[in-house]
Design a protein around this motif. Sequence first.
Motif, short mmCIF file in Angstrom:
data_model
loop_
_atom_site.label_atom_id
_atom_site.label_comp_id
_atom_site.label_asym_id
_atom_site.label_seq_id
_atom_site.Cartn_x
_atom_site.Cartn_y
_atom_site.Cartn_z
N ARG A 224 -8.84 1.44 -6.60
CA ARG A 224 -7.94 0.49 -5.94
C ARG A 224 -8.24 -0.94 -6.40
NH1 ARG A 224 -9.09 3.72 -1.32
NH2 ARG A 224 -10.28 2.01 -0.37
N HIS A 225 -9.52 -1.21 -6.67
CA HIS A 225 -9.89 -2.53 -7.20
C HIS A 225 -9.34 -2.69 -8.62
CE1 HIS A 225 -12.37 -6.11 -7.82
NE2 HIS A 225 -12.67 -5.61 -9.01
N THR B 217 -10.43 6.19 -5.07
CA THR B 217 -11.72 5.55 -4.81
C THR B 217 -11.54 4.05 -4.64
OG1 THR B 217 -12.19 5.17 -7.14
CG2 THR B 217 -12.87 7.30 -6.22
N ASP B 218 -12.54 3.42 -4.03
CA ASP B 218 -12.52 1.96 -3.89
C ASP B 218 -12.43 1.29 -5.26
OD1 ASP B 218 -12.71 2.31 -1.17
OD2 ASP B 218 -14.87 1.93 -1.07
N ALA B 219 -13.17 1.86 -6.22
CA ALA B 219 -13.16 1.29 -7.58
C ALA B 219 -11.77 1.38 -8.20
CB ALA B 219 -14.18 2.01 -8.46
N PRO C 29 0.83 -1.21 0.00
CA PRO C 29 0.00 0.00 0.00
C PRO C 29 0.87 1.26 0.00
CG PRO C 29 -0.74 -1.56 1.67
CD PRO C 29 0.58 -2.05 1.17
N HIS D 116 -1.23 -8.25 -4.46
CA HIS D 116 -0.88 -7.76 -3.13
C HIS D 116 0.36 -8.49 -2.64
CE1 HIS D 116 -4.57 -5.41 -2.55
NE2 HIS D 116 -5.19 -6.39 -3.19
N ARG E 109 -9.56 9.62 -8.36
CA ARG E 109 -9.20 10.05 -7.01
C ARG E 109 -10.44 10.39 -6.19
NH1 ARG E 109 -4.22 14.25 -7.63
NH2 ARG E 109 -5.21 15.07 -5.75
N ARG E 110 -10.38 10.09 -4.91
CA ARG E 110 -11.40 10.49 -3.94
C ARG E 110 -11.11 11.88 -3.41
NH1 ARG E 110 -14.07 6.95 -0.69
NH2 ARG E 110 -12.45 5.36 -1.00
N ALA F 24 -2.85 5.90 -0.64
CA ALA F 24 -3.85 5.00 -1.22
C ALA F 24 -5.26 5.47 -0.92
CB ALA F 24 -3.65 3.58 -0.69
N ASP F 25 -5.45 6.12 0.24
CA ASP F 25 -6.79 6.57 0.62
C ASP F 25 -7.25 7.78 -0.20
OD1 ASP F 25 -4.94 8.29 1.77
OD2 ASP F 25 -6.01 8.48 3.67
N GLU G 44 -7.13 -5.64 -10.56
CA GLU G 44 -7.98 -6.56 -11.32
C GLU G 44 -7.97 -6.32 -12.81
OE1 GLU G 44 -9.28 -9.12 -9.93
OE2 GLU G 44 -8.61 -8.49 -7.94
#
Length: 287
Positions: free
Chosen positions: A194-195, A190-192, A182, A286, A222-223, A186-187, A199
């Motif tokens: 990071r996925h 967005t969750d999408a 990480p 990971h 970005r969030r 990383a925060d 993936e």
Amino acid sequence: MARLVVEQPGPLALVEDLGRAGFAHLGVSRSGALDRGAARLANRLVGNPDGRAVLEVLVGGFRARFEGAETWFAVTGAWGRVTLDGRPVAPYAAARARPGSVLELGAAERGIRYLLAVRGGIDEPPVLGSRARDTLAALGPEPLAPGRVLAIGAEPAASVPLIDQDAAFPPAGGPVTLALLPGPRADWFTDAARHALFETPWRVTERADRVGVRLVGAPLARRVEGELASEATVPGSMQVAGGGQPTILLADGPVTGGYPVVAIVTPASLDVVAQVRPGQEVRFRHA
């Protein structure tokens, strides 16, 4: 005294060792061989300590002549046709050159960077304790040019090993998988995003050198918007610019950056990054 006379350096040939750690407070990056594992192996094959300086040859097209004394050498990293006086030389193995012998590294078929070690190491004057060429800061020995004469250091105490425990495998020619830790920001994503980082496939662009490797794929949203104050980076930092495409910083990368770092490539995977070619597919896992 043994020496190596460069007849043709190819697109880029540099003197590198394991770098100059401990100078980030002066704005000086670590630098050193990008494929550190290959550099260590090349040195080990000729009985050198890990830190002896080697040559890092991009793509191939390199030709040099041994002078002064018989010299052991080994070529690791990229995989391609290597010859001594026109005769093939086994990759990832020590060989002996007589004075006047000519070594040639052909176009790399797998990987992109050859590492050439000579017994005794390349004996260039150190800068800040290292013989590494930092291409961003222009520190260390100049890139090699035709006619350059490289002194070879004194033979080490260790003998040339009869065999080596590591099997020789060429760099991957297809998709590669890199391990990620990480990142400190990383925060900010967005969750999408990071996925998607783990993936979806990424591809290496032509914007790749010793400073960093730019990837292209699904943009990472970005969030957190706005500017980020400059903060420390390390080799392997994956920073993401405004367009959402990541760049993996390498050994000659800056010690600070202004883009959020979403992840950090592990040291072992950085050796893999050193050998990826433009267009090659990259996936992440990971660590």
